[in-house]
Scaffold this active site. Sequence first.
Site, PDB file in Angstrom:
ATOM      1  CD  GLU A  43      -3.322  -2.361   7.340  1.00 38.94           C
ATOM      2  OE1 GLU A  43      -2.292  -2.663   6.717  1.00 38.94           O
ATOM      3  OE2 GLU A  43      -3.865  -1.250   7.241  1.00 38.94           O
TER       4      GLU A  43
ATOM      5  CE  LYS B  15      -0.080   3.168   4.806  1.00 39.89           C
ATOM      6  NZ  LYS B  15       0.029   3.243   6.248  1.00 39.89           N
TER       7      LYS B  15
ATOM      8  CG  HIS C 163      -5.736   2.030   5.204  1.00 41.85           C
ATOM      9  ND1 HIS C 163      -5.284   2.937   6.138  1.00 41.85           N
ATOM     10  CD2 HIS C 163      -4.750   1.109   5.048  1.00 41.85           C
ATOM     11  CE1 HIS C 163      -4.058   2.576   6.516  1.00 41.85           C
ATOM     12  NE2 HIS C 163      -3.719   1.474   5.878  1.00 41.85           N
TER      13      HIS C 163
ATOM     14  CB  SER D 271       5.486  -2.057  11.920  1.00 42.63           C
ATOM     15  OG  SER D 271       5.089  -0.722  12.228  1.00 42.63           O
TER      16      SER D 271
ATOM     17  N   GLY E 271       2.843   2.122  10.774  1.00 44.91           N
ATOM     18  CA  GLY E 271       3.836   3.184  10.621  1.00 44.91           C
ATOM     19  C   GLY E 271       4.572   3.542  11.901  1.00 44.91           C
TER      20      GLY E 271
ATOM     21  CG  ASN F  85      -1.713   1.251   1.383  1.00 43.50           C
ATOM     22  OD1 ASN F  85      -1.763   2.070   0.465  1.00 43.50           O
ATOM     23  ND2 ASN F  85      -2.348   1.417   2.530  1.00 43.50           N
TER      24      ASN F  85
ATOM     25  CD  GLU G 193      -2.783   5.516   6.756  1.00 44.24           C
ATOM     26  OE1 GLU G 193      -2.781   5.602   5.515  1.00 44.24           O
ATOM     27  OE2 GLU G 193      -1.876   4.969   7.405  1.00 44.24           O
TER      28      GLU G 193
HETATM   29  P1  13P Z   1       3.212   0.273   7.585  1.00 46.00           P
HETATM   30  O1  13P Z   1       3.643  -1.022   6.936  1.00 46.00           O
HETATM   31  O2  13P Z   1       3.968   1.468   7.080  1.00 46.00           O
HETATM   32  O3  13P Z   1       3.160   0.150   9.073  1.00 46.00           O
HETATM   33  O4  13P Z   1       1.693   0.525   7.088  1.00 46.00           O
HETATM   34  C1  13P Z   1       0.759  -0.483   7.211  1.00 46.00           C
HETATM   35  C2  13P Z   1      -0.440  -0.114   6.449  1.00 46.00           C
HETATM   36  O5  13P Z   1      -1.191   0.767   6.838  1.00 46.00           O
HETATM   37  C3  13P Z   1      -0.713  -0.831   5.195  1.00 46.00           C
HETATM   38  O6  13P Z   1      -1.985  -0.571   4.737  1.00 46.00           O
END
Ligand code: 13P
Length: 250
Positions: A164, A11, A92, A210, A170, A9, A94
Site C-alpha cells: 500500500e 478502519k 498498516h 484507492s 484514501g 479494511n 496508519e
Molecule cells: P483506501 O482504499 O480508502 O484508499 O484505503 C486503503 C487502505 O488503507 C486499506 O488498508
Amino acid sequence: MRTPIIAGNWKMNKTIEETKAFLNQVKDFSVEGVEAVLCVPYTDLAIAKELVGDYIKIGSQNIHWAESGAFTGEISPLMLKELGVQYAIIGHSERREMFGETDETVNKRVHAAFKHGITPIVCVGEKIEEREAGKTKEVVKEQTEKAIQGLTSEQVKQIVIAYEPIWAIGTGKSSTAEDANEVIGFIRQVIADQYDQQVANEVRIQYGGSVKPENIGAFMRQPEIDGALVGGASLDPTSFKALVEGGKQS
Ligand code: 13P
C-alpha cells in the site's frame, strides 16, 4: 495457483447496527475462486462472525504479541481466536505513522498471529517523499524482510502481504497497475532471496490504495497482483460485492 484475496479494511468505521445492515446484504453472497475478508473494528467482530455466513472471512485490524497483560488498549490473539477471527491486518501505515508501530513490533505481531492460527495481512509501502527520492524498493525490502524474519517456509507461504503506497491511501490517487505490479514482483523477489522461489511463488501479495470497483480489474489482470486491500470502497455492500467479483479477473 494463488487464490485471489479481496479484503475490506473498514478502519474506524461502522457501529454494530451499521455492521448488521451491511452483513444482511452480503451474507448470501459468494464468488467461486476468490477469497473475501472483512477486517472490522473490534466492537463489530462478534456480530460480524455471527451474521456473516459461510463465505466471507472475518479479520481484525491489529493483534498484540502477548496473550494477556498490562497493554492498555491492545487486543490479544487469544481474544481474537475466541471470536473466530481468521485474519489480522498488521503494520498498516496508519498504525506505523500515528501509533508508533515499527518493523520490530510488526514482526512480533506476525509471530503471535501464526502461533494462534490467525493469518497475518502485513502492510508495507512507501511515503510520497520516499517514492520521489527513488527509495520505494529500498523501503519495501526492509519492511518485508523484517516483517517475515524468523518465520518458517510454511508460515511464509501462508502470509498475505499488502503493498500500500501511503500516498495512494484514501487520496483517490491509485498507483498505476503496472507500477504496482512491478513493486509487488520485487517484493516477491525479496521473499525468494530470503527463502526460495517456490516459497515466494505461493505468497499472496495484494495492492491497496484507492482501489474501487472501477479500477480493480486493471490491478487483478497484472500477473503479480493477487488481490486488494480496500478501505473506503469496502464500506458499501454493493461496492464490496463488486470488488470481490473483480477479484475473478486475475
Ligand atoms: P483506501 O482504499 O480508502 O484508499 O484505503 C486503503 C487502505 O488503507 C486499506 O488498508
